[in-house]
Design a protein around this motif. Sequence first.
Motif, PDB file in Angstrom:
ATOM      1  N   TRP A 176       0.832  -1.212   0.000  1.00  0.00           N
ATOM      2  CA  TRP A 176       0.000   0.000   0.000  1.00  0.00           C
ATOM      3  C   TRP A 176       0.866   1.261   0.000  1.00  0.00           C
ATOM      4  CZ3 TRP A 176      -4.029   2.852  -0.835  1.00  0.00           C
ATOM      5  CH2 TRP A 176      -4.247   4.018  -0.094  1.00  0.00           C
ATOM      6  N   TYR A 177       1.861   1.287   0.873  1.00  0.00           N
ATOM      7  CA  TYR A 177       2.691   2.492   0.956  1.00  0.00           C
ATOM      8  C   TYR A 177       3.597   2.651  -0.257  1.00  0.00           C
ATOM      9  CZ  TYR A 177       1.229   4.080   5.539  1.00  0.00           C
ATOM     10  OH  TYR A 177       0.482   4.599   6.570  1.00  0.00           O
ATOM     11  N   ARG A 218       1.310   4.261  -2.698  1.00  0.00           N
ATOM     12  CA  ARG A 218       0.994   5.610  -2.221  1.00  0.00           C
ATOM     13  C   ARG A 218       2.166   6.560  -2.415  1.00  0.00           C
ATOM     14  NH1 ARG A 218      -0.740   7.196   4.022  1.00  0.00           N
ATOM     15  NH2 ARG A 218      -0.298   9.422   3.839  1.00  0.00           N
ATOM     16  N   GLU A 239       2.427   9.890  -4.664  1.00  0.00           N
ATOM     17  CA  GLU A 239       2.726  11.158  -4.002  1.00  0.00           C
ATOM     18  C   GLU A 239       3.983  11.805  -4.596  1.00  0.00           C
ATOM     19  OE1 GLU A 239       3.153  12.865   0.579  1.00  0.00           O
ATOM     20  OE2 GLU A 239       2.390  10.847   0.205  1.00  0.00           O
TER      21      GLU A 239
END
Length: 236
Positions: free
Chosen positions: A77-78, A81, A85
Amino acid sequence: MRILIVKPILPYPPTQGTRRVTMTLLRAIAARHDVDLLVPLQSPGQQVDVVALEQEVCCRVIGCPAPNQRSPFHRGWYKVRYVLESLAGGHSPRALYATPANLMREAARLSGDRGYDLAVFEYWYMYRVFDRVRAARRVLLAHDYEFEVNRRASTDPARRRWSSHESRRELEACRNVDEVWALTGEDASALSRASGVPRDRFRVFPFGVNVEELKSSGNDAGENVLFFGSFLADFN
């Protein structure tokens, strides 16, 4: 003095060059000053190393669990993300991993509560936390300069784009602190020329290698040195 050091990895045990640099700094200042070390923690097991470091150096260590390390799901997930970003905000992906939201909140809380005289940020990609820390003087401990490696990045357009972002952020980081510490005079001069920051705002940090440990038991008459470094690092 009250001093805050913010670093992207726990420097204990000192099994790498970068960790040895930090340990040298901690030992030099913790004996005479009130020192806090703020770091992200990569696993719950590092709490043992936190306790050992506090006992060995007599400083206060504040560890923030890295949110992307909670589970395989969080790692995936990160990763997605942070890529998004980075694309949206032009941030270095390393900066997002090194300065998660909980570390930035803790940095702001600590500086508000403690009122630091000096803040030392290790590595340029800690730049996102610069503005979260209120201190009378803020210093970047550069370790190594990387903009030259990024300038020579591969011809792949995607790699060039990230490299361009990282070069820009690295040189901006030099401009956004009161002083930059480099490990060699050559590094300091190169960063000064590339960033436009006056050379007198750079200092050479005495990282304190004990040369007695490097003495060879063989013939010392030669002038050649064989150095083994991790080839995962571009500068090596």
